[in-house]
Design a protein around this motif. Sequence first.
Motif, PDB file in Angstrom:
ATOM      1  N   MET A   1      56.917  49.912  67.591  1.00 45.36           N
ATOM      2  CA  MET A   1      58.035  49.034  67.221  1.00 45.36           C
ATOM      3  C   MET A   1      57.487  47.719  66.667  1.00 45.36           C
ATOM      4  O   MET A   1      56.484  47.198  67.147  1.00 45.36           O
ATOM      5  CB  MET A   1      58.913  48.764  68.447  1.00 45.36           C
ATOM      6  N   ILE A   2      58.161  47.177  65.661  1.00 49.16           N
ATOM      7  CA  ILE A   2      57.760  45.899  65.078  1.00 49.16           C
ATOM      8  C   ILE A   2      58.513  44.786  65.787  1.00 49.16           C
ATOM      9  O   ILE A   2      59.742  44.797  65.853  1.00 49.16           O
ATOM     10  CB  ILE A   2      58.088  45.850  63.578  1.00 49.16           C
ATOM     11  N   THR A   3      57.794  43.813  66.326  1.00 50.84           N
ATOM     12  CA  THR A   3      58.463  42.706  67.014  1.00 50.84           C
ATOM     13  C   THR A   3      59.150  41.826  65.999  1.00 50.84           C
ATOM     14  O   THR A   3      58.714  41.687  64.860  1.00 50.84           O
ATOM     15  CB  THR A   3      57.451  41.873  67.806  1.00 50.84           C
ATOM     16  N   THR A   4      60.254  41.224  66.427  1.00 52.47           N
ATOM     17  CA  THR A   4      61.024  40.355  65.537  1.00 52.47           C
ATOM     18  C   THR A   4      60.181  39.187  65.054  1.00 52.47           C
ATOM     19  O   THR A   4      60.228  38.818  63.877  1.00 52.47           O
ATOM     20  CB  THR A   4      62.273  39.825  66.264  1.00 52.47           C
ATOM     21  N   PRO A  64      63.832  44.838  61.587  1.00 52.89           N
ATOM     22  CA  PRO A  64      63.302  46.202  61.756  1.00 52.89           C
ATOM     23  C   PRO A  64      64.314  47.221  62.245  1.00 52.89           C
ATOM     24  O   PRO A  64      64.090  48.419  62.095  1.00 52.89           O
ATOM     25  CB  PRO A  64      62.182  46.008  62.787  1.00 52.89           C
ATOM     26  N   ASP A  65      65.415  46.773  62.807  1.00 52.03           N
ATOM     27  CA  ASP A  65      66.357  47.732  63.389  1.00 52.03           C
ATOM     28  C   ASP A  65      67.564  48.006  62.499  1.00 52.03           C
ATOM     29  O   ASP A  65      68.483  48.717  62.908  1.00 52.03           O
ATOM     30  CB  ASP A  65      66.856  47.216  64.752  1.00 52.03           C
ATOM     31  N   VAL A  66      67.590  47.424  61.284  1.00 46.75           N
ATOM     32  CA  VAL A  66      68.749  47.634  60.420  1.00 46.75           C
ATOM     33  C   VAL A  66      68.667  49.006  59.766  1.00 46.75           C
ATOM     34  O   VAL A  66      67.681  49.732  59.889  1.00 46.75           O
ATOM     35  CB  VAL A  66      68.822  46.531  59.333  1.00 46.75           C
ATOM     36  N   ASP A  67      69.732  49.367  59.038  1.00 46.06           N
ATOM     37  CA  ASP A  67      69.772  50.653  58.345  1.00 46.06           C
ATOM     38  C   ASP A  67      68.647  50.752  57.323  1.00 46.06           C
ATOM     39  O   ASP A  67      68.073  49.732  56.907  1.00 46.06           O
ATOM     40  CB  ASP A  67      71.120  50.808  57.635  1.00 46.06           C
ATOM     41  N   PRO A  68      68.314  51.962  56.877  1.00 46.24           N
ATOM     42  CA  PRO A  68      67.287  52.127  55.839  1.00 46.24           C
ATOM     43  C   PRO A  68      67.599  51.280  54.607  1.00 46.24           C
ATOM     44  O   PRO A  68      68.760  50.965  54.321  1.00 46.24           O
ATOM     45  CB  PRO A  68      67.353  53.621  55.518  1.00 46.24           C
ATOM     46  N   GLY A 105      50.644  48.319  46.535  1.00 44.86           N
ATOM     47  CA  GLY A 105      49.300  47.920  46.938  1.00 44.86           C
ATOM     48  C   GLY A 105      49.152  46.420  47.096  1.00 44.86           C
ATOM     49  O   GLY A 105      48.515  45.944  48.056  1.00 44.86           O
ATOM     50  N   VAL A 106      49.746  45.649  46.193  1.00 45.54           N
ATOM     51  CA  VAL A 106      49.671  44.187  46.270  1.00 45.54           C
ATOM     52  C   VAL A 106      50.341  43.679  47.539  1.00 45.54           C
ATOM     53  O   VAL A 106      49.804  42.808  48.252  1.00 45.54           O
ATOM     54  CB  VAL A 106      50.322  43.550  45.022  1.00 45.54           C
ATOM     55  N   LEU A 107      51.518  44.217  47.866  1.00 44.29           N
ATOM     56  CA  LEU A 107      52.246  43.764  49.056  1.00 44.29           C
ATOM     57  C   LEU A 107      51.521  44.170  50.344  1.00 44.29           C
ATOM     58  O   LEU A 107      51.453  43.379  51.297  1.00 44.29           O
ATOM     59  CB  LEU A 107      53.663  44.328  49.044  1.00 44.29           C
ATOM     60  N   ALA A 108      50.972  45.386  50.377  1.00 44.06           N
ATOM     61  CA  ALA A 108      50.246  45.828  51.576  1.00 44.06           C
ATOM     62  C   ALA A 108      49.004  44.968  51.796  1.00 44.06           C
ATOM     63  O   ALA A 108      48.715  44.562  52.936  1.00 44.06           O
ATOM     64  CB  ALA A 108      49.858  47.295  51.431  1.00 44.06           C
ATOM     65  N   THR A 109      48.290  44.664  50.717  1.00 43.23           N
ATOM     66  CA  THR A 109      47.107  43.800  50.833  1.00 43.23           C
ATOM     67  C   THR A 109      47.501  42.422  51.340  1.00 43.23           C
ATOM     68  O   THR A 109      46.809  41.826  52.180  1.00 43.23           O
ATOM     69  CB  THR A 109      46.411  43.675  49.464  1.00 43.23           C
ATOM     70  N   GLU A 126      51.290  48.065  65.435  1.00 39.13           N
ATOM     71  CA  GLU A 126      52.432  47.350  64.871  1.00 39.13           C
ATOM     72  C   GLU A 126      52.172  46.985  63.408  1.00 39.13           C
ATOM     73  O   GLU A 126      53.077  47.051  62.562  1.00 39.13           O
ATOM     74  CB  GLU A 126      52.707  46.093  65.707  1.00 39.13           C
ATOM     75  N   THR A 127      50.928  46.621  63.112  1.00 35.38           N
ATOM     76  CA  THR A 127      50.566  46.303  61.727  1.00 35.38           C
ATOM     77  C   THR A 127      50.695  47.539  60.850  1.00 35.38           C
ATOM     78  O   THR A 127      51.244  47.477  59.737  1.00 35.38           O
ATOM     79  CB  THR A 127      49.126  45.766  61.654  1.00 35.38           C
ATOM     80  N   VAL A 128      50.192  48.661  61.354  1.00 36.91           N
ATOM     81  CA  VAL A 128      50.292  49.916  60.603  1.00 36.91           C
ATOM     82  C   VAL A 128      51.753  50.274  60.350  1.00 36.91           C
ATOM     83  O   VAL A 128      52.139  50.701  59.251  1.00 36.91           O
ATOM     84  CB  VAL A 128      49.576  51.056  61.355  1.00 36.91           C
ATOM     85  N   LEU A 129      52.604  50.086  61.364  1.00 37.13           N
ATOM     86  CA  LEU A 129      54.021  50.404  61.239  1.00 37.13           C
ATOM     87  C   LEU A 129      54.690  49.512  60.196  1.00 37.13           C
ATOM     88  O   LEU A 129      55.512  49.977  59.392  1.00 37.13           O
ATOM     89  CB  LEU A 129      54.709  50.248  62.598  1.00 37.13           C
ATOM     90  N   LEU A 130      54.328  48.227  60.174  1.00 36.94           N
ATOM     91  CA  LEU A 130      54.923  47.306  59.206  1.00 36.94           C
ATOM     92  C   LEU A 130      54.512  47.692  57.778  1.00 36.94           C
ATOM     93  O   LEU A 130      55.346  47.717  56.855  1.00 36.94           O
ATOM     94  CB  LEU A 130      54.497  45.875  59.507  1.00 36.94           C
TER      95      LEU A 130
END
Length: 393
Positions: A1-4, A64-68, A105-109, A126-130
């Motif tokens: 889970m991603i913390t707020t 993180p908990d909103v709809d897709p 790729g730019v955003l992930a970096t 959590e980082t991987v999930l984000l």
Amino acid sequence: MITTEFGDLVAERLRVEHRTLAARWFARLIDLLPVEARDVFPSESLLDHVPELILEIGEYLRQPDVDPIAANSSIMAKSRELGALRHGQRASLHQILREYQILSGVLATFVLEEVERLPLAPPPAETVLLVSRLHQAVAIVCQSTVEAFVALYTQTIAEQNERLEQFTRMAAHEWRQPLGALQFGVSLLRKADLDEARSERTLAAVDRNVQRLIELTHKLHAIARVQGSADTPMVQKVRAGTVAQEAARQLREMADARGVTVQISDNLPTLTVDVGRLELVLVNLLSNAIKYSDAAKTERRVDVEEGQQSDGWARMEVRDNGVGIPPHALSTIFQRFTRAHTRDDLTHVPGIGLGLAIVDDCVRAMGGRIDVRSVEHEGTTFELTLPLVAPTQ
């Protein structure tokens, strides 16, 4: 889970740096392009859409908990707008997919860079999930853009097919009449008892119809030549007035037959340009002006004049006092196989709607643009805007 808290920090950093990230994305993209950026991105609109998409993706990560993300009507609307924009800019599907791949790729970096400098250290999971959520968001936005692009592309193909079918019908009609006349003329000339006067008239009719078929063939060849990748332009420095005079010379017989005076200004600019394409443009514009001269007017004229100049650009105007173009037709006259006039008294004018399409193709190939102003029963003005020096091929 991603913390707020973690999501908020990353989202805030995306908000602050969204334009910098868009610039980074653009720089990465340009490095991979084999051509000039202007050839792929002919307007700045793309640089307005991408920062907005980054902002929306950041807001999605904040919650993180909103709809897709597909349920976010705002970001879906922006992605569809981008699809329409890239279609209008004549991008390819491959280009769009590559653009989103680089954006992801730019955003992930950027997220990984921010993790290193954040005051808190989130668990690796959590980082991987984000980052996974970010990739998913970009993929969904990409899909929406592609769907909009493909829908418009499919519509374009359907319209082109319809125009091609129309062309086939019109071409068959245009060829049928002169071929029928030739067939009849040949049958007459075979008669042994044909008198000399009738024979001369028949030969003259045969010659006219042969010339009509030659003109049609030349127009079809011109379109193929302008668009052919193997075509090598002959770029040289030339006075536009010299090219215009040559175009007028070729059409002198047509102009005389219709009582039209063609006047070429002495002040036309000197350009470094593809001379063949410029001549083709002027021949077609002058030919159209002569063909659609107004028989009801005692003075019928076509003028080629210098337009208002600006740094690095030259403008020329081809102006006539002919029958004009109906307002509803002005937006489509440069499309292939399109004829502006459907009036009964003008449908006899030969042509299948290729002349102005050739003009538009040539002007684009020379790095310029063409605009038109027209008032029915008063006349038409075509304004050519061309670079003083031909762009590097």
